[in-house]
Motif scaffolding. Sequence first.
Motif, short mmCIF file in Angstrom:
data_model
loop_
_atom_site.label_atom_id
_atom_site.label_comp_id
_atom_site.label_asym_id
_atom_site.label_seq_id
_atom_site.Cartn_x
_atom_site.Cartn_y
_atom_site.Cartn_z
N TRP A 53 0.83 -1.20 0.00
CA TRP A 53 0.00 0.00 0.00
C TRP A 53 0.86 1.24 0.00
O TRP A 53 0.52 2.23 -0.64
CB TRP A 53 -0.96 -0.04 1.20
CG TRP A 53 -1.85 -1.21 1.04
CD1 TRP A 53 -1.60 -2.49 1.46
CD2 TRP A 53 -3.09 -1.26 0.34
NE1 TRP A 53 -2.63 -3.32 1.07
CE2 TRP A 53 -3.55 -2.60 0.38
CE3 TRP A 53 -3.86 -0.29 -0.31
CZ2 TRP A 53 -4.76 -2.99 -0.21
CZ3 TRP A 53 -5.06 -0.69 -0.89
CH2 TRP A 53 -5.49 -2.02 -0.84
N THR A 54 2.00 1.18 0.71
CA THR A 54 2.88 2.35 0.70
C THR A 54 3.55 2.49 -0.67
O THR A 54 3.92 3.57 -1.07
CB THR A 54 3.92 2.26 1.84
OG1 THR A 54 4.48 0.93 1.82
CG2 THR A 54 3.29 2.48 3.20
N SER A 55 3.66 1.37 -1.42
CA SER A 55 4.24 1.43 -2.77
C SER A 55 3.15 1.56 -3.85
O SER A 55 3.44 1.43 -5.02
CB SER A 55 5.06 0.17 -3.07
OG SER A 55 5.95 -0.11 -2.03
N PRO A 405 9.85 -6.88 0.54
CA PRO A 405 10.89 -7.30 -0.40
C PRO A 405 11.90 -6.17 -0.62
O PRO A 405 11.69 -5.05 -0.15
CB PRO A 405 10.12 -7.60 -1.68
CG PRO A 405 8.86 -6.84 -1.56
CD PRO A 405 8.55 -6.74 -0.10
N ASN A 406 12.94 -6.45 -1.33
CA ASN A 406 14.00 -5.48 -1.55
C ASN A 406 13.55 -4.44 -2.56
O ASN A 406 13.68 -4.61 -3.77
CB ASN A 406 15.24 -6.23 -2.07
CG ASN A 406 16.43 -5.30 -2.21
OD1 ASN A 406 16.36 -4.12 -1.87
ND2 ASN A 406 17.51 -5.83 -2.72
N LEU A 407 13.01 -3.33 -2.05
CA LEU A 407 12.50 -2.29 -2.94
C LEU A 407 13.56 -1.26 -3.26
O LEU A 407 13.39 -0.43 -4.15
CB LEU A 407 11.27 -1.61 -2.29
CG LEU A 407 10.10 -2.56 -1.97
CD1 LEU A 407 9.09 -1.87 -1.09
CD2 LEU A 407 9.44 -3.06 -3.25
N THR A 408 14.67 -1.31 -2.52
CA THR A 408 15.70 -0.28 -2.68
C THR A 408 16.77 -0.68 -3.69
O THR A 408 17.51 0.14 -4.18
CB THR A 408 16.40 -0.02 -1.33
OG1 THR A 408 16.84 -1.29 -0.81
CG2 THR A 408 15.45 0.61 -0.32
N GLY A 409 16.82 -2.00 -3.98
CA GLY A 409 17.84 -2.47 -4.92
C GLY A 409 19.19 -2.67 -4.23
O GLY A 409 20.22 -2.85 -4.87
N ASN A 410 19.17 -2.64 -2.89
CA ASN A 410 20.39 -2.84 -2.11
C ASN A 410 20.83 -4.31 -2.22
O ASN A 410 20.07 -5.21 -1.92
CB ASN A 410 20.09 -2.45 -0.65
CG ASN A 410 21.27 -2.69 0.27
OD1 ASN A 410 22.30 -3.23 -0.13
ND2 ASN A 410 21.12 -2.29 1.51
N GLU A 411 22.06 -4.54 -2.64
CA GLU A 411 22.57 -5.90 -2.90
C GLU A 411 22.56 -6.77 -1.64
O GLU A 411 22.30 -7.96 -1.69
CB GLU A 411 24.00 -5.84 -3.45
CG GLU A 411 24.13 -5.05 -4.75
CD GLU A 411 24.07 -5.95 -5.97
OE1 GLU A 411 24.80 -6.94 -6.01
OE2 GLU A 411 23.29 -5.64 -6.90
#
Length: 492
Positions: A53-55, A405-411
């Motif tokens: 919901w925040t996304s 889930p990894n929404l930032t793309g941080n490895e």
Amino acid sequence: AATPAPLFALALALRTLNCFLVQTSFVPDEYWQSLEVAHRMNIHNYGYLTWEWTSSLRGYSYPLIFASMYKALQLLAKDNVQLLIWVPRLAQAVLAAFADVKLYSLVQHLENSETAKFVFFCQLCSWFTWYSCTRTLTNTMETILTIFALSYYPIKGSKMGNSSKYLALVALAIVIRPTAVIPWMPLVFSHFLQEQRKADLIIHNCIPVGLVTVGTSLIIDRVFFGKWVLVQLNFLKFNVLQNLGTFYGSHPWHWYFTQGLPVVLGPHLPFFIHGCTLAPRRYRIFLLAVIWTVLVYSTLSHKEFRFIYPVLPFCMIFCGYSLKHLKAWKKTAASFLLLSNLVPALYTGLVHQRGTLDVMSHIQQLCNNSQQSQAFVFILMPCHSTPFYSHVHCPLKMRFLQCPPNLTGNESYVDEADVFYSNPLGWLNKEFYNDTLLPSHLILFNVLEQEISSFLALRGYEKTATVFHTHVPQGRVGSHISIYRRKAEMNH
């Protein structure tokens, strides 16, 4: 021909019973994408919105239905927690009963009353429909709307066909769950091919229906998100283009053929296969919709049983066809279907995975207590294991392990739940380095107890209840749920 009125009464009685005989949890989305959101949308401004919901991945159109029920209960001063839990599910049961009768009417119209009765019988004794049709899942609403749309679909030989009605229902299903477009692609395409006035269909049906539904959905989302957002596009981008759904697990490509469809069909499987060989040519489009849907979903790595639930009604038409054509074995086959579906329906509805719902009644008791302001419940379970405020309905302080889930793309991204499970004891000691931060209640699966027993003993927690959950514990999910309370003298 049996009139649908007594049939509807029968379906309604059965689905109401169905509703009360399903007391288990299936998947977190049942609450987190509908009831939790509705609880938050309503005047009760406490509630939890997940990362979807925040996304802006989900639209407010579906939760709005439940928010309206909550609002009505509130205005009637009847918004107690039991009604908040059961009213949405009873509403779902009424819709399911309507859908059952719609399916009967469709087959009666295309074939005859006898075939329709067999299809209706197959639909009513399907264990997976029993397990799912009264749940507040978007998949359930998608399936119900698919049956409604099907009853207006212009199949050859049908006089009930109504392009704008069926297209409006399909559009509504897509607004609620964008994946509803998948089973309808071959059907709409086939309709387009056989339609003489193609331009008329597009200009007078498709475009107005599309504009009205997308427009309404946009406005609803504008009101609740506070900005213009096209959630269906975000949903597609996330699930298909970025394929982030794999975060929730991935399965081999053949999973729907080897496990998904056989499990969902259950004892109906041989009848479905038999019915496919018998059904007239005009029904091939229904079979095509089933195969196409299963194929499309097979290309996505994250797979779930409920994703193919919307094609189950199509399958029931073939099952009913099979039953009708079994000359001498009709009664035996019908008895077999009824009995063999009864066991999984009752077991999955009443026994398997019921602890995460049962434990909520223990949490509800903290609401009536004068200590509500001091209570702090921490659910130390795989994230979203239990419902939240929609099943508590008081502004209790609660927390659970997060797992976006990894929404930032941080490895090197690891979610909170995974960090916790990699070293539970270390995590707890670090998180609650000061006794004033400690929760008053901890809720956890019994598989975790051994590992954090020293923390529990040292911080003065005592077990107050044990709740049965499942006979098949797996990984982080135990057979029982334990409730721990911090001793009163420790709280001061």
